[in-house]
Design a protein around this motif. Structure first.
Motif, PDB file in Angstrom:
ATOM      1  N   VAL A 179      36.809  31.606  22.474  1.00  0.00           N
ATOM      2  CA  VAL A 179      38.114  32.271  22.544  1.00  0.00           C
ATOM      3  C   VAL A 179      38.697  32.066  23.934  1.00  0.00           C
ATOM      4  N   SER A 180      39.985  31.717  23.994  1.00  0.00           N
ATOM      5  CA  SER A 180      40.710  31.641  25.260  1.00  0.00           C
ATOM      6  C   SER A 180      41.573  32.881  25.410  1.00  0.00           C
ATOM      7  N   VAL A 181      41.524  33.483  26.586  1.00  0.00           N
ATOM      8  CA  VAL A 181      42.320  34.679  26.867  1.00  0.00           C
ATOM      9  C   VAL A 181      43.003  34.474  28.211  1.00  0.00           C
ATOM     10  N   GLY A 182      44.265  34.870  28.312  1.00  0.00           N
ATOM     11  CA  GLY A 182      44.965  34.636  29.572  1.00  0.00           C
ATOM     12  C   GLY A 182      46.191  35.505  29.730  1.00  0.00           C
ATOM     13  N   LEU A 183      46.780  35.416  30.920  1.00  0.00           N
ATOM     14  CA  LEU A 183      47.989  36.163  31.244  1.00  0.00           C
ATOM     15  C   LEU A 183      48.883  35.285  32.100  1.00  0.00           C
ATOM     16  N   VAL A 184      50.172  35.242  31.754  1.00  0.00           N
ATOM     17  CA  VAL A 184      51.168  34.526  32.548  1.00  0.00           C
ATOM     18  C   VAL A 184      52.086  35.551  33.196  1.00  0.00           C
ATOM     19  N   SER A 185      52.220  35.471  34.513  1.00  0.00           N
ATOM     20  CA  SER A 185      53.101  36.370  35.263  1.00  0.00           C
ATOM     21  C   SER A 185      54.206  35.553  35.914  1.00  0.00           C
ATOM     22  N   GLY A 186      55.457  35.936  35.683  1.00  0.00           N
ATOM     23  CA  GLY A 186      56.568  35.262  36.334  1.00  0.00           C
ATOM     24  C   GLY A 186      56.490  35.436  37.839  1.00  0.00           C
ATOM     25  N   LEU A 187      56.725  34.369  38.589  1.00  0.00           N
ATOM     26  CA  LEU A 187      56.628  34.448  40.050  1.00  0.00           C
ATOM     27  C   LEU A 187      57.932  34.898  40.697  1.00  0.00           C
ATOM     28  N   ASP A 188      58.873  35.355  39.904  1.00  0.00           N
ATOM     29  CA  ASP A 188      60.092  35.940  40.473  1.00  0.00           C
ATOM     30  C   ASP A 188      59.973  37.454  40.632  1.00  0.00           C
ATOM     31  N   TYR A 189      58.750  37.972  40.645  1.00  0.00           N
ATOM     32  CA  TYR A 189      58.555  39.420  40.818  1.00  0.00           C
ATOM     33  C   TYR A 189      58.976  39.850  42.225  1.00  0.00           C
ATOM     34  N   GLU A 190      59.267  41.141  42.371  1.00  0.00           N
ATOM     35  CA  GLU A 190      59.821  41.659  43.625  1.00  0.00           C
ATOM     36  C   GLU A 190      58.779  42.300  44.539  1.00  0.00           C
ATOM     37  N   ASN A 191      57.764  42.929  43.974  1.00  0.00           N
ATOM     38  CA  ASN A 191      56.832  43.738  44.752  1.00  0.00           C
ATOM     39  C   ASN A 191      55.739  42.864  45.381  1.00  0.00           C
ATOM     40  N   PRO A 192      55.668  42.781  46.724  1.00  0.00           N
ATOM     41  CA  PRO A 192      54.651  41.935  47.356  1.00  0.00           C
ATOM     42  C   PRO A 192      53.227  42.445  47.174  1.00  0.00           C
ATOM     43  N   HIS A 193      53.073  43.689  46.694  1.00  0.00           N
ATOM     44  CA  HIS A 193      51.742  44.227  46.421  1.00  0.00           C
ATOM     45  C   HIS A 193      51.206  43.762  45.062  1.00  0.00           C
ATOM     46  N   PHE A 194      52.042  43.125  44.271  1.00  0.00           N
ATOM     47  CA  PHE A 194      51.670  42.677  42.929  1.00  0.00           C
ATOM     48  C   PHE A 194      50.650  41.544  43.021  1.00  0.00           C
ATOM     49  N   SER A 195      49.621  41.604  42.182  1.00  0.00           N
ATOM     50  CA  SER A 195      48.586  40.573  42.170  1.00  0.00           C
ATOM     51  C   SER A 195      48.404  40.043  40.752  1.00  0.00           C
ATOM     52  N   PRO A 196      48.818  38.795  40.487  1.00  0.00           N
ATOM     53  CA  PRO A 196      48.617  38.225  39.144  1.00  0.00           C
ATOM     54  C   PRO A 196      47.161  38.249  38.701  1.00  0.00           C
ATOM     55  N   PHE A 197      46.231  37.995  39.621  1.00  0.00           N
ATOM     56  CA  PHE A 197      44.816  37.989  39.255  1.00  0.00           C
ATOM     57  C   PHE A 197      44.371  39.359  38.772  1.00  0.00           C
ATOM     58  N   HIS A 198      44.712  40.401  39.493  1.00  0.00           N
ATOM     59  CA  HIS A 198      44.268  41.740  39.113  1.00  0.00           C
ATOM     60  C   HIS A 198      44.995  42.244  37.871  1.00  0.00           C
ATOM     61  N   GLU A 199      46.241  41.802  37.672  1.00  0.00           N
ATOM     62  CA  GLU A 199      46.936  42.153  36.434  1.00  0.00           C
ATOM     63  C   GLU A 199      46.207  41.537  35.235  1.00  0.00           C
ATOM     64  N   PHE A 200      45.717  40.327  35.402  1.00  0.00           N
ATOM     65  CA  PHE A 200      44.961  39.674  34.337  1.00  0.00           C
ATOM     66  C   PHE A 200      43.676  40.444  34.036  1.00  0.00           C
ATOM     67  N   GLN A 201      42.997  40.891  35.078  1.00  0.00           N
ATOM     68  CA  GLN A 201      41.776  41.664  34.847  1.00  0.00           C
ATOM     69  C   GLN A 201      42.096  42.965  34.103  1.00  0.00           C
ATOM     70  N   MET A 202      43.229  43.594  34.437  1.00  0.00           N
ATOM     71  CA  MET A 202      43.645  44.810  33.728  1.00  0.00           C
ATOM     72  C   MET A 202      43.956  44.516  32.260  1.00  0.00           C
ATOM     73  N   PHE A 203      44.599  43.382  32.014  1.00  0.00           N
ATOM     74  CA  PHE A 203      44.950  43.004  30.647  1.00  0.00           C
ATOM     75  C   PHE A 203      43.722  42.996  29.749  1.00  0.00           C
ATOM     76  N   LYS A 204      42.611  42.526  30.292  1.00  0.00           N
ATOM     77  CA  LYS A 204      41.381  42.446  29.485  1.00  0.00           C
ATOM     78  C   LYS A 204      40.800  43.814  29.149  1.00  0.00           C
ATOM     79  N   THR A 205      41.252  44.871  29.852  1.00  0.00           N
ATOM     80  CA  THR A 205      40.739  46.212  29.561  1.00  0.00           C
ATOM     81  C   THR A 205      41.517  46.916  28.455  1.00  0.00           C
ATOM     82  N   HIS A 206      42.569  46.269  27.942  1.00  0.00           N
ATOM     83  CA  HIS A 206      43.263  46.863  26.794  1.00  0.00           C
ATOM     84  C   HIS A 206      42.257  47.025  25.656  1.00  0.00           C
ATOM     85  N   PRO A 207      42.262  48.153  24.941  1.00  0.00           N
ATOM     86  CA  PRO A 207      41.237  48.403  23.917  1.00  0.00           C
ATOM     87  C   PRO A 207      41.025  47.257  22.930  1.00  0.00           C
ATOM     88  N   GLU A 208      42.112  46.618  22.477  1.00  0.00           N
ATOM     89  CA  GLU A 208      41.967  45.541  21.501  1.00  0.00           C
ATOM     90  C   GLU A 208      41.331  44.290  22.118  1.00  0.00           C
TER      91      GLU A 208
END
Length: 549
Positions: free
Chosen positions: A259-288
């Motif tokens: 199984v392949s699992v992934g997350l795409v984050s647009g790089l036009d985000y505004e908040n410099p504290h945003f981390s695409p890597f950590h958002e991806f790790q959070m995505f995997k914690t969704h119950p499903e």
């Protein structure tokens, strides 16, 4: 050892080709068509060229230690261009494992649940397959070689070579000039030679600024009972929502449990504290998603930037002496979340046009026929119909969803207006003091991981003692601007811990560049607020070694 063998093979081929093509083999070589980048676009070009005229000399330079090692995609592939190029691919016993899409669902995620949404017509996957792009590219490279094209791994193109006002080839990482009647740039998203040529010949005049996403992907082996070959899920909403454009995906491949699992984050985000890597790790914690992955094993990790500008941001695709293919020309279809098919078709069309151009005297070689052919193909029609989906999200997440629904289900790409991208991604970042800090949970080491653990799964290699391939135009910018004004955003946007702020003896901060970690994703060139970072190819085949991506 494998990398050393690949490097030796590449330079052996280079010497052989040099001796055939020129009188001074140590300094230069020549061919009819030079392809920079052995991805789906470049290899489609090489195969079609040899199909039309086996006498034409076609040389393909690839920066990876072997073809496919730097290739990463979701990967659901529309096979129409593949069938056009090689009609017998399905019956070929050497073709990589694939499964046709059986179930194609779109969901909106809240932190606790998934709500099924109507699948937009553009995302229907009739005839599409789930497979590994890195494996497909390895297969295509072998086909190209069998047909007589020369494919040289571990040979990066460092810069363009100009003669009489046109591109006459490139300078390779080994210091050789590679000369060609036609130079075909198929480096993928933000290739170094491609971007240099786009700037030098002003190919983006009249276009919107390009915008990009950063895709992160893991390949897992899950418990067999949870594996449903051909299942495709696209998931919008949590965890990104208002923080960034994007969404997740879950693709079930043919191989048992894969199984392949992934997350795409647009790089036009505004908040410099945003981390695409950590958002991806959070995505995997969704119950499903957690339920699918728990009890499984993560096999591979990677990251790559992808074009999201679409129709409005496509530059002029021809220039004196050459053409831009695939993602080098921004031809990814954002509305469909697919780009392999458009890349391959661009290679086919470019080869057809190149054959005609090569029949003319050298001084009259004209590559504009490729642009004309592409503009009259289904590729251009597809990009045009999906042009308004991505820019709608610049006005907010809810507006973007509503606009995407109207474009997809009612207007179907036939609206009399075109929305535009107003800013480049590096211009959208706001000051850290104006934005909320984001606290990400610590990884558990089973479902979620830290960056260093993930890098071990990328197969990354780097030549010891080599100078950094990541250059700073101004060494004062990281500390004076990026750290003080943007909270050291390099540490957040980079998915490989390449950039790290360390304490100096004076008590200040200094940017340390861990170039050996680089996954060649290009996020640094795209997102740095002052465009202070320049990515150059490291040579010697350095970088990730993807085998399942």
């Amino acid at each position: 050892m494998a990398k050393a063998n690949a490097l030796a093979r590449g330079w052996s081929l280079l010497r052989t080709f040099s001796a055939r093509g020129t009188s001074s083999a140590s300094e230069r070589m020549a061919c009819d068509a030079l392809v920079v980048g052995a991805g789906p676009a470049g290899l489609a070009f090489a195969i079609r060229m040899r199909q039309i005229d086996p006498a034409k000399k076609v040389l393909v330079l690839e920066k990876a230690a072997e073809c496919g090692a730097h290739e990463l995609s979701g990967c659901v592939i529309d096979t129409r261009a593949l069938t056009d190029l090689i009609p017998t691919w399905k019956s070929d016993q050497t073709f990589p494992a694939f499964v046709e899409v059986q179930e194609n669902e779109v969901f909106h995620a809240t932190p606790k649940s998934l709500r099924r949404m109507p699948t937009p017509p553009a995302m229907h996957s009739s005839g599409a397959v789930v497979m590994s792009l890195s494996q497909l590219v390895r297969w295509m490279a072998k086909r190209a070689e069998e047909m007589g094209a020369e494919v040289l791994p571990s040979c990066a193109a460092q810069k363009m070579w100009l003669a009489k006002g046109k591109v006459a080839g490139v300078m390779s990482s080994g210091g050789s000039r590679v000369l060609a009647r036609i130079t075909v740039l198929a480096e993928g998203c933000r290739g170094n030679v491609s971007e240099s040529i786009i700037d030098s010949f002003h190919l983006r005049e009249g276009c919107d600024p390009p915008t990009y996403g950063l895709g992160l992907k893991e390949v897992w082996e899950v418990e067999p009972a949870k594996h449903i070959p051909g299942r495709v899920w696209h998931i919008t909403g949590w965890p990104l929502e208002e923080k960034a454009y994007g969404g997740g995906f879950v693709y079930h491949e043919k191989e048992k449990g894969r199984v392949s699992v992934g997350l795409v984050s647009g790089l036009d985000y505004e908040n410099p504290h945003f981390s695409p890597f950590h958002e991806f790790q959070m995505f995997k914690t969704h119950p499903e998603v957690r339920n699918l992955l728990e009890g499984g094993t993560c096999l591979q990790y990677g990251a790559r930037a992808l074009n999201e500008g679409g129709f409005q941001s496509v530059p002029q695709l021809h220039f004196p002496g050459g053409v831009l293919l695939g993602c080098a020309g921004g031809l990814l279809d954002v509305a469909r979340m697919k780009g392999v098919h458009t890349a391959m078709m661009s290679g086919i069309l470019a080869a057809d046009a190149a054959q005609k151009a090569l029949q003319l005297p050298e001084e009259k070689t004209d590559t504009s026929g490729y642009t004309h052919s592409l503009h009259n193909s289904w590729v251009w029609k597809e990009l045009y119909e999906g042009r308004n989906v991505r820019p709608g999200f610049a006005r907010g997440w809810l507006f973007g969803l509503a606009n995407a629904a109207l474009e997809s289900f009612f207007f179907k790409g036939k609206t009399p207006w075109t929305l535009h991208h107003a800013k480049a991604d590096h211009e959208t970042t706001r000051l850290a003091a104006e934005q909320e800090q984001i606290q990400y949970p610590n990884p558990d080491g089973k479902l979620t991981f830290d960056v260093q653990t993930s890098l071990l799964r990328s197969g990354i290699t780097s030549t010891h003692g080599k100078a950094s391939h990541l250059l700073l135009h101004d060494e004062n910018v990281p500390n004076e601007i990026n750290y003080k004004m943007y909270a050291g955003l390099e540490e957040k946007y980079c998915p490989a811990n390449v950039f790290e702020y360390i304490e100096e003896d004076t008590g200040g901060k200094k940017l340390q560049i861990n170039a050996q970690n680089c996954l060649h994703c290009k996020a640094c060139e795209i997102k740095d607020p002052t465009r202070n970072i320049q990515w150059t190819p490291p040579g010697d085949g350095d970088g990730p070694n993807y085998t399942r991506m």
